[in-house]
Design an enzyme around this catalytic site. Structure first.
Site, mmCIF file in Angstrom:
data_model
loop_
_atom_site.group_PDB
_atom_site.id
_atom_site.type_symbol
_atom_site.label_atom_id
_atom_site.label_comp_id
_atom_site.label_asym_id
_atom_site.label_seq_id
_atom_site.Cartn_x
_atom_site.Cartn_y
_atom_site.Cartn_z
ATOM 1 N N GLU A 1 12.571 -16.721 17.813
ATOM 2 C CA GLU A 1 11.098 -16.034 17.599
ATOM 3 C C GLU A 1 10.444 -16.368 18.699
ATOM 4 O OE1 GLU A 1 10.589 -13.894 15.240
ATOM 5 O OE2 GLU A 1 12.560 -14.126 14.022
ATOM 6 N N PRO B 1 5.005 9.461 0.849
ATOM 7 C CA PRO B 1 4.787 9.168 -0.590
ATOM 8 C C PRO B 1 3.474 7.907 -0.344
ATOM 9 C CG PRO B 1 7.118 8.798 0.178
ATOM 10 C CD PRO B 1 6.263 9.364 1.471
ATOM 11 N N GLY C 1 2.670 15.264 1.867
ATOM 12 C CA GLY C 1 2.483 14.182 2.492
ATOM 13 C C GLY C 1 3.433 13.072 2.107
HETATM 14 P P1 ADP Z 1 1.524 10.271 -4.057
HETATM 15 O O1 ADP Z 1 1.406 11.095 -5.289
HETATM 16 O O2 ADP Z 1 0.972 10.681 -2.891
HETATM 17 O O3 ADP Z 1 2.890 9.463 -3.893
HETATM 18 P P2 ADP Z 1 -0.406 8.562 -5.624
HETATM 19 O O4 ADP Z 1 -1.463 9.429 -5.692
HETATM 20 O O5 ADP Z 1 0.464 8.446 -6.583
HETATM 21 O O6 ADP Z 1 0.485 9.024 -4.096
HETATM 22 O O7 ADP Z 1 -0.985 7.382 -4.991
HETATM 23 C C1 ADP Z 1 -0.936 6.194 -5.707
HETATM 24 C C2 ADP Z 1 -1.896 4.948 -5.664
HETATM 25 O O8 ADP Z 1 -2.439 4.773 -4.261
HETATM 26 C C3 ADP Z 1 -3.047 5.814 -6.184
HETATM 27 O O9 ADP Z 1 -3.130 5.540 -7.583
HETATM 28 C C4 ADP Z 1 -4.281 5.119 -5.343
HETATM 29 O O10 ADP Z 1 -4.559 3.956 -6.144
HETATM 30 C C5 ADP Z 1 -3.767 4.645 -4.281
HETATM 31 N N1 ADP Z 1 -4.059 5.738 -3.207
HETATM 32 C C6 ADP Z 1 -3.270 6.477 -2.431
HETATM 33 N N2 ADP Z 1 -3.937 7.185 -1.595
HETATM 34 C C7 ADP Z 1 -5.404 6.953 -1.771
HETATM 35 C C8 ADP Z 1 -6.454 7.193 -0.990
HETATM 36 N N3 ADP Z 1 -6.180 8.284 -0.050
HETATM 37 N N4 ADP Z 1 -7.758 6.913 -1.387
HETATM 38 C C9 ADP Z 1 -7.701 6.002 -2.460
HETATM 39 N N5 ADP Z 1 -6.761 5.423 -3.161
HETATM 40 C C10 ADP Z 1 -5.284 6.029 -2.996
HETATM 41 ZN ZN ZN Z 2 14.822 -11.158 16.004
#
Ligand code: ADP
Ligand code: ZN
Ligand code: MG
Length: 612
Positions: A427, A206, A204
């Protein structure tokens, strides 16, 4: 930290010992400038009765004369005794008896000390080398230190993260529920001869919660969680990556059942042999080691490897075959409902005022990832706190959405009056064209306040989320984006650099329409150019031409034609409703920003109704 401390300690000791050692030798050499005399001279001295005492230490004979001077002599054999030596030199027993003779210990301990001191620096240099070697081998080894500490932590402290903390990804949760069940009751599955899933690949964009999800699986199953990031494998020393993998898996096997999480596996798991320039040996070895370890698990080892990536397309096929990362769980950006749920998760336990409608906030945030939403909630809370509020309100949330989308406001930026007018008309041009065309998204806000790198912005939001885009929408969008430049031209008879970003996104979209979506009538239903990944210093996508010169010219012409069509449409609207354009621009100059409702009213006030 620890190693640094030890190193500093070692250095200090080394310096100290060198200083002490040198001082010691200088001290004794200065105080005892003992002349060395031949043993025969000693015999004569004893005979003449000037010798007061002798201290014998092995072959060394330290002599003290009656007048207090000292000297040293050396006898040939240590075990024969000084008396015998003297007798051999024709000294009579009486003369010998007149001398005070001691054996052994007089100088021995200082000899030992001096030997020790002489060797001390060597010992410390050896010690330092040892430390450096150890550091080189596993000093920065997160696999070792991290995994060990985590293992302990996980068994003592209950993992806090569960599926309840991950919102908006219900399908992924369902699939991973199976993994949780397996970790809890492996017997249930093995009894039926089912092969246990070994690797799960979370795929998925980032910030969508892949890392979070992996932790949640460990939390749900209540098992230890070992984690390492792909980029950590490829650090300093060659050959370390593979040994880290080995370490990690050894620890994991000892702690089974458990989860090994390899974050950002694409850093090591890229297609082997596809690198351009430079050696990829290190990465390949690491990858090979991962494969070897995964194959080496017995069927009854309850270790499940979860890996995460946002580039599944570049992973080595060997990683994806059955028995390895054969399960893929897609974790996508959340939809509107998902965003609402994530907002709820992150607002849990935080004060929030009653008027806040999280559904409405979810609607404002298309394309936001979970991480963006977390950021948004945090920004809003900070804003509320700075305003001395007791709870986060809707206003703070709305402002934070803009901040997360467009960057922080830059109130300090001074714009001279003439430029302000140009910006306002630019704008207003965007806003009016967008408002008048039926297929473009409704305008949410128009502002001439600087944010981030932008001087001004027009935000528009889709009424509902769509996964397919129609050509008619693209055309209306293009007209809206070009509306800024058209307004400048109409009102001021001149154009500015303000449209640079608009033109860039226009060109990009139109090129995609022609070469990827087959939306050009002339060029027809095919794609042009093959997209390729060039792995060179990270990521770089190059486009390979798979068409000839004539087609290239045709593509350029089509792009031009589409842009001109959109441009003409924007111009038509702005020319026809010039008074509305003036009204919007004047309002912007006065109020700095207009929201969607006010814009609609301005349009209606001028006797116009949007075509929607
Ligand atoms: P990835 O590893 O996919 O890049 P992370 O797991 O590190 O993303 O997500 C970063 C932060 O974003 C998490 O610590 C959480 O706080 C928030 N977050 C991301 N996705 C979710 C989700 N589906 N539900 C709740 N919080 C989320
Ligand atoms: Zn513009
Ligand atoms: Mg992550």
């Amino acid at each position: 930290m620890l190693h640094n401390k030890w190193l500093r300690f070692g250095f200090t000791l080394l310096l100290l010992s060198v200083v002490i050692g040198m001082g010691y030798f200088n001290f004794f050499q200065d105080k005892q400038p003992n002349p060395i005399i031949p043993i025969s001279k000693l015999g004569q001295d004893v005979q003449s009765g000037v010798v007061k005492s002798l201290a014998v230490n092995g072959t060394t004979v330290n002599i003290v004369y009656q007048d207090g001077t000292t000297a040293t002599s050396v006898q040939s054999a240590a075990d024969s005794g000084i008396e015998k030596t003297l007798a051999n030199l024709n000294v009579s027993p009486n003369q010998v008896a007149a001398v005070d003779i001691t054996y052994g210990h007089a100088t021995e301990w200082s000899d030992v000390l001096s030997i020790l001191l002489a060797f001390l620096p060597l010992v410390f240099i050896g010690g330092m080398i040892f430390f450096f070697m150890r550091r080189a081998q596993n000093g920065n080894n997160p696999a070792r230190s991290f995994s060990k500490s985590k293992a302990r932590q996980a068994s003592n402290v209950k993992p806090q993260i569960t599926f309840a903390d991950v919102a908006g990804v219900d399908e992924a949760k369902q699939e991973l529920q199976e993994v949780v069940e397996f970790l809890k009751e492996p017997g249930k599955f093995t009894a039926l001869g089912a092969r246990i899933p070994r690797g799960v690949l979370l795929v998925g964009p980032p910030g969508t919660g892949k890392t979070l999800m992996a932790r949640a699986v460990a939390g749900e199953a209540n098992v230890p969680f070992f984690s390492i990031s792909g980029s950590e494998f490829v650090e300093m020393f060659v050959g370390v990556g593979a040994s880290r993998v080995r370490d990690l898996f050894t620890t994991a096997k000892k702690n089974s059942p458990c989860i090994v999480f390899v974050d950002e596996i694409d850093a090591v798991g890229r297609n082997r042999g596809s690198g351009v320039g430079g050696s990829n040996d290190e990465r390949e070895q690491t990858l090979n080691q991962i494969l070897v370890e995964m194959d080496g698990f017995d069927t009854d080892t309850n270790v499940i490897i979860v890996a995460a990536t946002n580039r599944p397309d570049i992973l080595d096929p060997a990683l994806l075959r059955p028995g390895r990362f054969d399960r893929r769980v897609i974790i996508d950006r959340p939809d509107m409902l998902g965003r609402k749920q994530i907002l709820e998760v992150h607002f849990k336990g935080k004060p929030i005022s009653d008027e806040v409608d999280l559904g409405a906030v979810a609607k404002l945030t298309p394309g936001f990832s979970g991480a963006d939403i977390e950021n948004l909630v945090n920004e809003a809370a900070i804003l509320a706190a700075r305003r001395e509020k007791k709870a986060t309100g809707m206003i703070e949330l709305q402002e934070s959405v803009e901040k997360v989308m467009a960057g922080p406001e830059r109130k300090s930026r001074r714009v001279i009056e003439e430029e302000k007018r140009i910006i306002a008309y630019h704008e207003a041009g965007h806003a009016l064209v967008m408002q008048m065309l039926p297929n473009s998204d409704p305008v949410y806000k128009v502002s001439i306040t600087s944010r981030g790198t932008a001087l001004s912005y027009t935000m528009h939001l889709p009424a509902d989320e769509r996964y397919l885009q129609r050509r008619s929408k693209f055309m209306d969008d293009l007209a809206g984006v070009l509306g800024g430049r058209v307004a400048e031209e109409l009102v001021f008879g001149d154009i500015t650099t303000n449209a640079a970003n608009d033109l860039e996104s226009t060109t990009q979209l139109v090129r995609a329409m022609v070469t990827r979506y087959g939306m050009s009538d002339v060029l027809g239903q095919r794609t042009f150019g093959a997209r390729e990944e060039m792995i060179f210093l990270g990521r770089e996508i190059s486009e390979r031409r798979n068409y000839g010169e004539a087609v290239a010219r045709q593509i350029d012409e089509e792009i031009k034609k589409i842009i001109l069509t959109a441009y003409a449409q924007a111009r038509e609207i702005l020319q026809a409703y010039r008074d509305v354009l003036d009204a919007i621009a004047n309002r912007l100059l006065l109020a700095e920003s207009i929201d969607g409702v006010e814009l609609a009213r301005l349009v209606a006030d001028q006797g116009l109704y949007q075509c929607r």
